[in-house]
Design an enzyme around this catalytic site. Structure first.
Site, mmCIF file in Angstrom:
data_model
loop_
_atom_site.group_PDB
_atom_site.id
_atom_site.type_symbol
_atom_site.label_atom_id
_atom_site.label_comp_id
_atom_site.label_asym_id
_atom_site.label_seq_id
_atom_site.Cartn_x
_atom_site.Cartn_y
_atom_site.Cartn_z
ATOM 1 N N GLY A 204 0.788 -1.225 0.000
ATOM 2 C CA GLY A 204 0.000 0.000 0.000
ATOM 3 C C GLY A 204 0.816 1.268 0.000
ATOM 4 O O GLY A 204 0.262 2.356 0.114
ATOM 5 N N HIS B 74 21.142 15.914 -11.590
ATOM 6 C CA HIS B 74 20.424 15.619 -12.828
ATOM 7 C C HIS B 74 18.974 15.296 -12.511
ATOM 8 O O HIS B 74 18.574 15.317 -11.338
ATOM 9 C CB HIS B 74 21.089 14.483 -13.610
ATOM 10 C CG HIS B 74 21.071 13.150 -12.913
ATOM 11 N ND1 HIS B 74 21.863 12.865 -11.829
ATOM 12 C CD2 HIS B 74 20.359 12.015 -13.161
ATOM 13 C CE1 HIS B 74 21.647 11.620 -11.433
ATOM 14 N NE2 HIS B 74 20.733 11.083 -12.222
ATOM 15 N N ASP C 227 15.276 9.268 -8.872
ATOM 16 C CA ASP C 227 15.999 8.910 -7.650
ATOM 17 C C ASP C 227 16.936 10.027 -7.192
ATOM 18 O O ASP C 227 17.668 9.869 -6.218
ATOM 19 C CB ASP C 227 16.768 7.595 -7.818
ATOM 20 C CG ASP C 227 17.811 7.649 -8.912
ATOM 21 O OD1 ASP C 227 17.639 8.423 -9.868
ATOM 22 O OD2 ASP C 227 18.812 6.893 -8.817
ATOM 23 N N HIS D 42 25.637 10.775 -19.073
ATOM 24 C CA HIS D 42 24.817 9.807 -18.326
ATOM 25 C C HIS D 42 23.707 9.362 -19.271
ATOM 26 O O HIS D 42 23.742 9.653 -20.464
ATOM 27 C CB HIS D 42 24.306 10.483 -17.049
ATOM 28 C CG HIS D 42 23.523 9.602 -16.129
ATOM 29 N ND1 HIS D 42 23.871 8.297 -15.850
ATOM 30 C CD2 HIS D 42 22.379 9.842 -15.407
ATOM 31 C CE1 HIS D 42 23.000 7.776 -15.014
ATOM 32 N NE2 HIS D 42 22.080 8.681 -14.734
ATOM 33 N N ASP E 35 25.641 10.874 -11.057
ATOM 34 C CA ASP E 35 25.617 9.646 -11.861
ATOM 35 C C ASP E 35 26.351 9.942 -13.166
ATOM 36 O O ASP E 35 26.097 10.971 -13.807
ATOM 37 C CB ASP E 35 24.181 9.231 -12.177
ATOM 38 C CG ASP E 35 23.454 8.689 -10.956
ATOM 39 O OD1 ASP E 35 24.037 8.694 -9.867
ATOM 40 O OD2 ASP E 35 22.286 8.268 -11.107
ATOM 41 N N ASP F 45 29.829 7.606 -7.716
ATOM 42 C CA ASP F 45 28.778 6.647 -8.091
ATOM 43 C C ASP F 45 29.337 5.230 -8.185
ATOM 44 O O ASP F 45 30.332 4.982 -8.855
ATOM 45 C CB ASP F 45 28.224 7.113 -9.452
ATOM 46 C CG ASP F 45 27.264 6.146 -10.104
ATOM 47 O OD1 ASP F 45 26.687 5.300 -9.390
ATOM 48 O OD2 ASP F 45 27.075 6.257 -11.328
ATOM 49 N N HIS G 235 20.305 -1.767 -25.680
ATOM 50 C CA HIS G 235 20.328 -0.909 -24.490
ATOM 51 C C HIS G 235 21.746 -0.847 -23.943
ATOM 52 O O HIS G 235 22.469 -1.844 -23.946
ATOM 53 C CB HIS G 235 19.398 -1.443 -23.392
ATOM 54 C CG HIS G 235 19.552 -0.701 -22.090
ATOM 55 N ND1 HIS G 235 19.170 0.620 -21.953
ATOM 56 C CD2 HIS G 235 20.085 -1.069 -20.894
ATOM 57 C CE1 HIS G 235 19.446 1.019 -20.712
ATOM 58 N NE2 HIS G 235 19.997 0.019 -20.064
ATOM 59 N N HIS H 231 25.788 4.248 -16.399
ATOM 60 C CA HIS H 231 26.709 4.328 -15.263
ATOM 61 C C HIS H 231 28.091 3.793 -15.629
ATOM 62 O O HIS H 231 28.226 2.880 -16.441
ATOM 63 C CB HIS H 231 26.149 3.545 -14.075
ATOM 64 C CG HIS H 231 24.885 4.117 -13.523
ATOM 65 N ND1 HIS H 231 24.859 5.093 -12.552
ATOM 66 C CD2 HIS H 231 23.584 3.864 -13.821
ATOM 67 C CE1 HIS H 231 23.618 5.408 -12.272
ATOM 68 N NE2 HIS H 231 22.810 4.674 -13.025
ATOM 69 N N HIS I 261 25.992 5.749 -3.729
ATOM 70 C CA HIS I 261 25.020 5.359 -4.747
ATOM 71 C C HIS I 261 25.177 3.896 -5.150
ATOM 72 O O HIS I 261 25.607 3.570 -6.251
ATOM 73 C CB HIS I 261 25.150 6.270 -5.970
ATOM 74 C CG HIS I 261 23.959 6.202 -6.909
ATOM 75 N ND1 HIS I 261 22.974 5.253 -6.805
ATOM 76 C CD2 HIS I 261 23.618 6.968 -7.977
ATOM 77 C CE1 HIS I 261 22.079 5.430 -7.743
ATOM 78 N NE2 HIS I 261 22.439 6.465 -8.480
#
Length: 536
Positions: free
Chosen positions: A28, A53, A57, A121, A143, A175, A345, A349, A371
């Protein structure tokens, strides 16, 4: 989620204010934000929030913490445009003080002089921070990855890091996300050949799903569509919002007449159509999830349509994503979701070799990995030891663990309140841990409600107790156990003295304790027990 506080004397700046989505056991809960108890206790010292950035997060908690910390917010143009949108949605824009900065420039906040250093990034307008303090320079990497051929041709500013390394750096915070990956992270341009190949070979329309903040990726998909003679469409709230923001700021180039309106997608020639769709992580009710089960009003997947999942599968989302992809396969779509036959993809990082290069460029006195999960921080610390570029100490810190830098050294101090705060985004109310615990309890063992009617004058039972249960005992002997529970309640009431019978709180607690003991013995379960007393 990311947040770091940097303090000198009575001046404090906050770097990033991120949120994260809840894990499965947080029933919930809509979002999770950092616990800012320390900042609220020291609110008079907080001078600004500095953003590296625009990922959630790193900026997602702003609407929830600005009510307590209404201080200036510094960020680059695109980052602040995303913040502007979030604050507008929460009716907080009028009271917010947003201050745009440019990479390569500096701003002064109290005793801090902050230079914004351009880094590459998975989104645009990203910066690292070089914070000059009276004790020395502190660098926060944000990052990053070191992309030698970024699609927007804005290179990682190696020279700025080298300049600070030559001058001398007190501490580097870096990072750690990809520290377990050897080598270098591929350039964003690495996805072009495979995605172009799939688009050229596609017999019907092409659906590409990526993170809505990945403007580099979106630009490449738009350019590929133009190259192979297809029009482009955009579906999903976050995708449409981010495309509109990036396009209006000049960060996204879309040729005139190329965009197909969302309401025209179903009727448009599928052989000449590419659609960018949000929902790559199969979030409930996201556009791609609804498309997969044919419940989206603007878009559907047909046989021989091509679906390209151009995004990392975030740990924890695997089941939902593969369930969504299964629906695509059932519809006989051509589905591509990993890099096994070509890169669709790449990460945003830095991998190990880039981390080594950054350490060698900066050569800090102190190094603090940030991080990442603890194992990633640990491995990043080990890598720093291996490189040998840290002249002082490598510090491995937990959340809430302060470190104080002095002219003599670095010292760990007493922990401060830190951790997570669970939020119901509908009400913006914090959800206490006890509520989460009760929800978990209910989900695992159910609830049992014993109901008794007592004469308020005599304390005698007016009828036999009733037992109502939900999520408890689906087995064959359920009726037998509940009949026994009724007897336990009856016996508890009959054995209580008149004073106890007249005190509802006492009799409720006695019923709860006796029933809990009985049910645990009979079933090895511990349902939530909520006695109800009716006065008659």
């Amino acid at each position: 989620m990311n947040m770091l506080a940097l303090r000198y004397g009575d001046d404090l700046i906050v770097i990033d204010a991120g949120m994260m989505f809840p894990e499965a056991e947080l029933l919930g809960v809509d979002i999770v934000i950092p616990d800012i108890t320390y900042l609220k206790e020291n609110r008079d010292a907080v001078r600004a929030i500095i953003l590296t950035h625009g990922h959630e997060d790193h900026i997602g908690a702003l609407p929830y913490i600005l009510r307590d910390l209404n201080v200036p917010i510094y960020g680059t143009r695109f980052t602040l445009a995303l913040v502007h949108k979030r604050l507008e949605e929460h009716a907080l824009l009028e009271q917010a003080d947003l201050r745009e900065v440019l990479p390569g420039r500096t701003v002064e906040v109290g005793p801090f002089e902050i230079e914004f250093i351009y880094v590459t990034h998975s989104t645009i307008d990203c910066v690292a921070l070089a914070v000059r303090t009276p004790l020395g320079v502190v660098i926060h990497s944000g990052d990053f990855k070191m992309d030698p051929t970024p699609s927007d041709q804005q290179p990682f500013d190696l020279h700025a890091f080298a300049r600070y390394g030559h001058e001398g750096v007190l501490a580097l915070f870096s990072d750690s996300t990809n520290i377990e990956r050897p080598g270098y992270t591929p350039s964003e341009r690495a996805v072009w050949p495979r995605i172009e190949e799939l688009c050229r070979a596609a017999p019907r329309k092409v659906l590409v799903s990526c993170f809505a903040s990945s403007i580099h990726r979106i630009q490449q998909v738009v350019d590929i569509a133009a190259t192979v003679g297809r029009k482009i469409g955009f579906v999903g709230r976050s995708m449409v919002d981010n495309v509109e923001i990036a396009h209006s700021l000049g960060y996204l180039r879309i040729p005139d007449g190329m965009v197909v309106r969302a309401q025209d997608l179903k009727s448009f020639d599928p052989k000449k159509l590419t659609v960018l769709v949000s929902g790559s992580q199969a979030e409930p009710m996201s556009s791609l999830s609804r498309v997969a089960v044919d419940s989206h009003r603007l878009l559907s997947v047909e046989e021989t349509d091509t679906v390209i999942l151009s995004a990392r599968i975030i740990p924890g989302n695997e089941k939902a994503i593969f369930r969504m992809l299964d629906h695509m396969f059932r519809r006989r779509a051509l589905v591509y979701y990993d890099n096994s036959n070509g890169v669709i993809h790449v990460s945003g990082h830095a991998s190990q070799e880039e981390q080594k290069l950054l350490l060698n460029l900066v050569r800090p006195r102190y190094f603090i990995p940030i991080h990442g999960e603890y194992r990633q921080l640990f491995r990043h610390a080990a890598l720093a030891h291996q490189v040998g570029a840290v002249s002082g100490e490598v510090l491995l810190l937990e959340d809430g663990q302060p470190v104080e830098f002095t002219a003599e050294g670095a010292y760990r101090r007493e922990p401060v309140p830190a951790g997570r705060v669970c939020v119901d985004s509908g009400s913006l109310e914090e959800i206490e841990e006890v509520v989460i615990r009760d929800r978990k309890h209910l989900s695992e063992d159910g609830v049992v409600v014993p109901i008794i009617a007592i004469d308020k004058h005599t304390g005698k039972l007016e009828s036999l107790p009733e037992i109502v249960s939900r999520g408890f005992l689906p087995s064959e002997n359920g009726h037998e156990v509940l009949n026994g529970a009724r007897d336990v309640v009856l016996r508890t009431v009959e054995q209580s003295n008149p004073e106890e019978k007249m005190d509802w709180s006492v009799i409720k607690e006695k019923i709860r304790v006796d029933l809990k003991r009985y049910l645990n013995k009979q079933t090895s379960k511990r349902p939530l027990i909520l006695p109800v007393i009716l006065e008659v």
